[in-house]
Write a protein that holds these residues in place. Structure first.
Motif, PDB file in Angstrom:
ATOM      1  N   VAL A  64      59.471  45.093  41.749  1.00 12.08           N
ATOM      2  CA  VAL A  64      59.453  45.866  40.508  1.00 12.08           C
ATOM      3  C   VAL A  64      58.259  46.823  40.540  1.00 12.08           C
ATOM      4  O   VAL A  64      57.127  46.395  40.745  1.00 12.08           O
ATOM      5  CB  VAL A  64      59.346  44.936  39.287  1.00 12.08           C
ATOM      6  CG1 VAL A  64      59.197  45.748  38.006  1.00 12.08           C
ATOM      7  CG2 VAL A  64      60.559  44.032  39.211  1.00 12.08           C
ATOM      8  N   PRO A  65      58.485  48.130  40.337  1.00 11.70           N
ATOM      9  CA  PRO A  65      57.361  49.073  40.363  1.00 11.70           C
ATOM     10  C   PRO A  65      56.323  48.726  39.294  1.00 11.70           C
ATOM     11  O   PRO A  65      56.677  48.414  38.156  1.00 11.70           O
ATOM     12  CB  PRO A  65      58.018  50.426  40.075  1.00 11.70           C
ATOM     13  CG  PRO A  65      59.452  50.239  40.450  1.00 11.70           C
ATOM     14  CD  PRO A  65      59.772  48.804  40.128  1.00 11.70           C
ATOM     15  N   CYS A  66      55.075  48.775  39.664  1.00 10.47           N
ATOM     16  CA  CYS A  66      54.011  48.457  38.707  1.00 10.47           C
ATOM     17  C   CYS A  66      52.741  49.162  39.148  1.00 10.47           C
ATOM     18  O   CYS A  66      52.154  48.811  40.170  1.00 10.47           O
ATOM     19  CB  CYS A  66      53.797  46.951  38.629  1.00 10.47           C
ATOM     20  SG  CYS A  66      52.599  46.438  37.352  1.00 10.47           S
ATOM     21  N   ASP A  67      52.340  50.171  38.379  1.00 10.83           N
ATOM     22  CA  ASP A  67      51.105  50.874  38.698  1.00 10.83           C
ATOM     23  C   ASP A  67      50.164  50.773  37.510  1.00 10.83           C
ATOM     24  O   ASP A  67      50.223  49.813  36.743  1.00 10.83           O
ATOM     25  CB  ASP A  67      51.414  52.323  39.086  1.00 10.83           C
ATOM     26  CG  ASP A  67      50.312  52.951  39.930  1.00 10.83           C
ATOM     27  OD1 ASP A  67      49.574  52.218  40.610  1.00 10.83           O
ATOM     28  OD2 ASP A  67      50.186  54.184  39.907  1.00 10.83           O
ATOM     29  N   ILE A  68      49.371  51.787  37.293  1.00 12.78           N
ATOM     30  CA  ILE A  68      48.269  51.658  36.348  1.00 12.78           C
ATOM     31  C   ILE A  68      48.735  51.510  34.899  1.00 12.78           C
ATOM     32  O   ILE A  68      48.054  50.906  34.075  1.00 12.78           O
ATOM     33  CB  ILE A  68      47.316  52.858  36.506  1.00 12.78           C
ATOM     34  CG1 ILE A  68      45.941  52.503  35.952  1.00 12.78           C
ATOM     35  CG2 ILE A  68      47.889  54.122  35.895  1.00 12.78           C
ATOM     36  CD1 ILE A  68      44.872  53.459  36.374  1.00 12.78           C
ATOM     37  N   ASP A  69      49.890  52.053  34.542  1.00 13.34           N
ATOM     38  CA  ASP A  69      50.377  51.962  33.171  1.00 13.34           C
ATOM     39  C   ASP A  69      51.275  50.755  32.935  1.00 13.34           C
ATOM     40  O   ASP A  69      51.759  50.546  31.820  1.00 13.34           O
ATOM     41  CB  ASP A  69      51.127  53.238  32.797  1.00 13.34           C
ATOM     42  CG  ASP A  69      50.199  54.440  32.701  1.00 13.34           C
ATOM     43  OD1 ASP A  69      49.124  54.295  32.100  1.00 13.34           O
ATOM     44  OD2 ASP A  69      50.549  55.507  33.240  1.00 13.34           O
ATOM     45  N   CYS A  70      51.506  49.978  33.963  1.00 10.86           N
ATOM     46  CA  CYS A  70      52.334  48.779  33.847  1.00 10.86           C
ATOM     47  C   CYS A  70      51.591  47.693  33.071  1.00 10.86           C
ATOM     48  O   CYS A  70      50.380  47.520  33.233  1.00 10.86           O
ATOM     49  CB  CYS A  70      52.682  48.306  35.267  1.00 10.86           C
ATOM     50  SG  CYS A  70      53.469  46.698  35.352  1.00 10.86           S
ATOM     51  N   THR A  71      52.294  46.970  32.220  1.00  8.09           N
ATOM     52  CA  THR A  71      51.681  45.867  31.461  1.00  8.09           C
ATOM     53  C   THR A  71      52.298  44.510  31.788  1.00  8.09           C
ATOM     54  O   THR A  71      51.870  43.497  31.242  1.00  8.09           O
ATOM     55  CB  THR A  71      51.789  46.127  29.947  1.00  8.09           C
ATOM     56  OG1 THR A  71      53.163  46.265  29.596  1.00  8.09           O
ATOM     57  CG2 THR A  71      51.039  47.386  29.555  1.00  8.09           C
ATOM     58  N   ASP A  72      53.307  44.495  32.637  1.00  8.81           N
ATOM     59  CA  ASP A  72      53.895  43.215  33.046  1.00  8.81           C
ATOM     60  C   ASP A  72      52.889  42.439  33.889  1.00  8.81           C
ATOM     61  O   ASP A  72      52.148  43.022  34.687  1.00  8.81           O
ATOM     62  CB  ASP A  72      55.164  43.445  33.862  1.00  8.81           C
ATOM     63  CG  ASP A  72      56.267  44.096  33.043  1.00  8.81           C
ATOM     64  OD1 ASP A  72      56.255  43.933  31.810  1.00  8.81           O
ATOM     65  OD2 ASP A  72      57.120  44.796  33.638  1.00  8.81           O
ATOM     66  N   ALA A  73      52.893  41.113  33.745  1.00  8.55           N
ATOM     67  CA  ALA A  73      51.898  40.319  34.468  1.00  8.55           C
ATOM     68  C   ALA A  73      52.395  38.911  34.722  1.00  8.55           C
ATOM     69  O   ALA A  73      53.195  38.363  33.951  1.00  8.55           O
ATOM     70  CB  ALA A  73      50.590  40.269  33.685  1.00  8.55           C
ATOM     71  N   PHE A  74      51.903  38.317  35.782  1.00  6.66           N
ATOM     72  CA  PHE A  74      52.137  36.903  36.061  1.00  6.66           C
ATOM     73  C   PHE A  74      51.432  36.036  35.026  1.00  6.66           C
ATOM     74  O   PHE A  74      52.022  35.115  34.455  1.00  6.66           O
ATOM     75  CB  PHE A  74      51.649  36.576  37.476  1.00  6.66           C
ATOM     76  CG  PHE A  74      51.551  35.107  37.781  1.00  6.66           C
ATOM     77  CD1 PHE A  74      52.591  34.249  37.497  1.00  6.66           C
ATOM     78  CD2 PHE A  74      50.398  34.595  38.363  1.00  6.66           C
ATOM     79  CE1 PHE A  74      52.496  32.885  37.775  1.00  6.66           C
ATOM     80  CE2 PHE A  74      50.290  33.238  38.660  1.00  6.66           C
ATOM     81  CZ  PHE A  74      51.335  32.379  38.352  1.00  6.66           C
ATOM     82  N   ILE A  75      50.162  36.326  34.734  1.00  8.57           N
ATOM     83  CA  ILE A  75      49.404  35.577  33.731  1.00  8.57           C
ATOM     84  C   ILE A  75      48.781  36.557  32.752  1.00  8.57           C
ATOM     85  O   ILE A  75      48.029  37.450  33.160  1.00  8.57           O
ATOM     86  CB  ILE A  75      48.295  34.719  34.367  1.00  8.57           C
ATOM     87  CG1 ILE A  75      48.903  33.685  35.322  1.00  8.57           C
ATOM     88  CG2 ILE A  75      47.469  34.019  33.291  1.00  8.57           C
ATOM     89  CD1 ILE A  75      47.860  32.848  36.046  1.00  8.57           C
ATOM     90  N   ALA A  76      49.100  36.416  31.474  1.00  9.25           N
ATOM     91  CA  ALA A  76      48.460  37.191  30.414  1.00  9.25           C
ATOM     92  C   ALA A  76      47.410  36.317  29.744  1.00  9.25           C
ATOM     93  O   ALA A  76      47.685  35.166  29.391  1.00  9.25           O
ATOM     94  CB  ALA A  76      49.486  37.661  29.393  1.00  9.25           C
ATOM     95  N   VAL A  77      46.206  36.866  29.581  1.00 14.42           N
ATOM     96  CA  VAL A  77      45.110  36.119  28.947  1.00 14.42           C
ATOM     97  C   VAL A  77      44.810  36.778  27.613  1.00 14.42           C
ATOM     98  O   VAL A  77      44.352  37.923  27.562  1.00 14.42           O
ATOM     99  CB  VAL A  77      43.859  36.097  29.835  1.00 14.42           C
ATOM    100  CG1 VAL A  77      42.804  35.173  29.224  1.00 14.42           C
ATOM    101  CG2 VAL A  77      44.196  35.649  31.255  1.00 14.42           C
ATOM    102  N   GLN A  78      45.077  36.048  26.532  1.00 15.36           N
ATOM    103  CA  GLN A  78      44.881  36.596  25.198  1.00 15.36           C
ATOM    104  C   GLN A  78      43.442  36.397  24.727  1.00 15.36           C
ATOM    105  O   GLN A  78      42.609  35.851  25.447  1.00 15.36           O
ATOM    106  CB  GLN A  78      45.879  35.955  24.236  1.00 15.36           C
ATOM    107  CG  GLN A  78      47.333  36.277  24.580  1.00 15.36           C
ATOM    108  CD  GLN A  78      48.325  35.702  23.592  1.00 15.36           C
ATOM    109  OE1 GLN A  78      48.027  34.780  22.835  1.00 15.36           O
ATOM    110  NE2 GLN A  78      49.537  36.254  23.590  1.00 15.36           N
ATOM    111  N   ALA A  79      43.155  36.843  23.505  1.00 15.12           N
ATOM    112  CA  ALA A  79      41.796  36.787  22.973  1.00 15.12           C
ATOM    113  C   ALA A  79      41.240  35.368  23.040  1.00 15.12           C
ATOM    114  O   ALA A  79      41.910  34.409  22.641  1.00 15.12           O
ATOM    115  CB  ALA A  79      41.778  37.287  21.534  1.00 15.12           C
ATOM    116  N   ASN A  80      40.038  35.243  23.575  1.00 13.61           N
ATOM    117  CA  ASN A  80      39.347  33.959  23.703  1.00 13.61           C
ATOM    118  C   ASN A  80      40.056  32.977  24.631  1.00 13.61           C
ATOM    119  O   ASN A  80      39.760  31.786  24.615  1.00 13.61           O
ATOM    120  CB  ASN A  80      39.134  33.309  22.330  1.00 13.61           C
ATOM    121  CG  ASN A  80      38.255  34.146  21.430  1.00 13.61           C
ATOM    122  OD1 ASN A  80      37.146  34.515  21.797  1.00 13.61           O
ATOM    123  ND2 ASN A  80      38.765  34.490  20.258  1.00 13.61           N
TER     124      ASN A  80
END
Length: 513
Positions: A170-186
């Motif tokens: 899947v194409p993913c460059d600097i504007d991509c927001t998809d992620a394996f792990i998302a870390v939310q606030a705190n």
């Protein structure tokens, strides 16, 4: 009562003091010092006296990929992924088990989710909620050289390993927001090796989503190794983010920071080609890869290093603006385009101290580009801010030390310049020397002071001042050979004074061109 001797009284006093010592913990960093899980029954002590889990060592007869089940939770909000169904055998998809454990911790008001030493296959993605820490067994950042020997087959048995597979191709460059792990606030991610076992290792690399995407304030990532990541870590809209002890080999982008208006910190980040240095795999990285990309962000970067990228540190203009920052003890080795490239910076400046930079193409090793023109520093024509280097060194067979343009000010103070004017020959086997200046000032203001020039060939040019240059100051420098400052036109003012070279004239030069 028997009288105590003075030595006895001394040691009794010491013991009494020690028994009442309470470690001071900064509230902003409390997550780094809290008591962690001890599910494997083994522990070590930190410098502040807390007990931390130790990665399980390889033992005869023990299956490292099938850890024993643990209780689902422990006092203080501690949760173990095994109790939620994780197998840790490297073959079963453990995404759901991890997700359940993270939700349980969040529902409990926060806590630690622990993944004991094992290999966890994860076909989906994960989100670390606020107040939750996902922790593996590594107490310091792990490092695995996978090019040969023990870890060449990408099988690890020394700690907690995550194996993502989702989003391949899947194409993913600097504007991509998809992620394996998302870390939310705190939220916190700590103590893992993350390895893409389905990533190519000889052929051209395949794109994947971001490995880690920090999208909340005060999010933290520490002691994590990235092997085969397409894009490593992004911190976007993550004010006061904290990233420390990150290592590995991200291929396309190592670290990207943007939309950070309150101070973020990047510390102890090192990228080396230990996942693969084979061609054409690593050729992509040295042609297109960027180790650090900085959009709109503020302040601290400390002790960072990368080897073998097109650009080491890339400062760019984004929709929300550009960067001002303090960079201390940073390095880049084998940059094929630029060690530092500044497209734009804020007026307050990019301040770089104690930097070490080499830019070159080795042709046949990591870099196979016959068209490469490596420069240590490139400041683009749109830049209006300050770029300042102090006590930094630039060497390696580069084409040029710096090419500066735009309307901003570029400063070199107490720096060392060596080995410029090296152009790769057409057969790629040698270098030609064309009289290229160490510093090409195409625009803006340039200040070079109390620095040393030891390179160049055939009476080299040290500074070439272009017709669009505004002001130039070249003072109190040490020059091997005869100083050569060339002005090619324009109305900018040039001051050259108090420099020491090897010319026959031993007087102090005072020149205003």
């Amino acid at each position: 009562m028997a009288m105590r001797s003075l030595p006895e009284l001394f040691w009794l006093s010491v013991l009494l003091l020690l028994s009442n010592v309470v470690p001071a913990v900064d509230g902003a960093h409390r997550f780094r010092h809290e008591l962690q899980d001890r599910p494997m029954g083994m522990a070590s002590f930190t410098s502040i006296g807390h007990v931390l889990p130790t990665a399980m060592r390889t033992m005869p007869g023990v299956n490292q990929h099938a850890p024993a089940a643990q209780e689902s939770s422990a006092p203080g909000g501690h949760f173990n992924v095994l109790a939620f169904g994780a197998k840790g055998d490297g073959a079963t998809d453990d995404t759901e088990a991890f997700a359940k454990a993270l939700k349980a911790a969040s529902d409990a008001g926060g806590g630690h989710v622990y993944a004991p030493p094992a290999e966890y296959l994860l076909k989906g993605n994960l989100t670390i909620p606020g107040g939750v820490a996902l922790k593996g067994s590594y107490q310091v950042v792990p490092s695995h050289d996978c090019r040969s020997g023990r870890w060449a087959n990408l099988t690890f048995n020394d700690g907690s390993v995550l194996i993502p597979t989702g989003g391949r191709g899947v194409p993913c460059d600097i504007d991509c927001t998809d992620a394996f792990i998302a870390v939310q606030a705190n939220g916190v991610l700590q103590g893992f090796t993350i390895v893409y076992k389905e990533q190519e290792r000889q052929a051209l690399p395949v794109s994947y989503p971001w490995t880690i995407f920090m999208n909340g304030n005060n999010a933290a990532v520490t002691d994590v190794e990235l092997l085969g990541s397409w894009n490593g870590l992004a911190a976007v809209g993550a004010h006061r983010h904290y990233v420390a002890r990150l290592q590995g080999q991200p291929i396309n982008i190592g670290v990207f920071v943007d939309e950070t208006y309150d101070i973020g910190r990047l510390e102890d980040i090192h990228f080396n080609p230990w996942f693969s240095s084979s061609q054409p795999f690593v050729g992509y990285q040295t042609t297109f890869g960027r180790a650090f990309v900085m959009g709109r962000s503020d302040w601290y970067v400390f002790n960072t290093f990368a080897f073998g990228y097109a650009i080491g540190y890339h400062f760019i203009e984004r929709a929300k603006g550009s960067m001002n920052g303090n960079f201390l003890g940073i390095g880049m080795d084998l940059a094929t385009n630029a060690s530092v490239q500044v497209d734009q910076s804020q007026a307050y400046g990019i301040l770089i101290t104690n930097g070490e930079f080499t830019a070159f193409c080795d042709n046949g090793g990591f870099c196979q580009r016959r068209d490469a023109s490596p420069r240590h520093v490139v400041v683009g024509p749109a830049n209006v801010g300050a770029v300042k280097f102090v006590n930094s060194a630039f060497w390696g067979p580069a084409v040029q030390v710096a090419q500066t343009a735009g309307a901003g000010t570029v400063t070199f103070s107490q720096c060392h310049f060596d080995a410029w004017d090296n152009h790769l020959s057409s057969d790629g086997k040698s270098y030609t020397h064309n009289g290229t200046a160490a510093i090409d000032q195409q625009g803006g203001t340039l200040i070079v002071t109390t620095s040393e020039f030891t390179g160049g060939f055939n009476r080299p040019a040290h500074v070439e001042v272009g017709e669009r240059a505004s002001k130039t100051i070249f003072t109190e420098n040490i020059v091997r050979g005869v100083l050569n400052v060339v002005k090619t036109g324009g109305k900018g003012k040039v001051i050259v004074s108090n420099n020491a070279d090897d010319s026959a004239d031993d007087s102090i030069d005072e020149a205003v061109v």
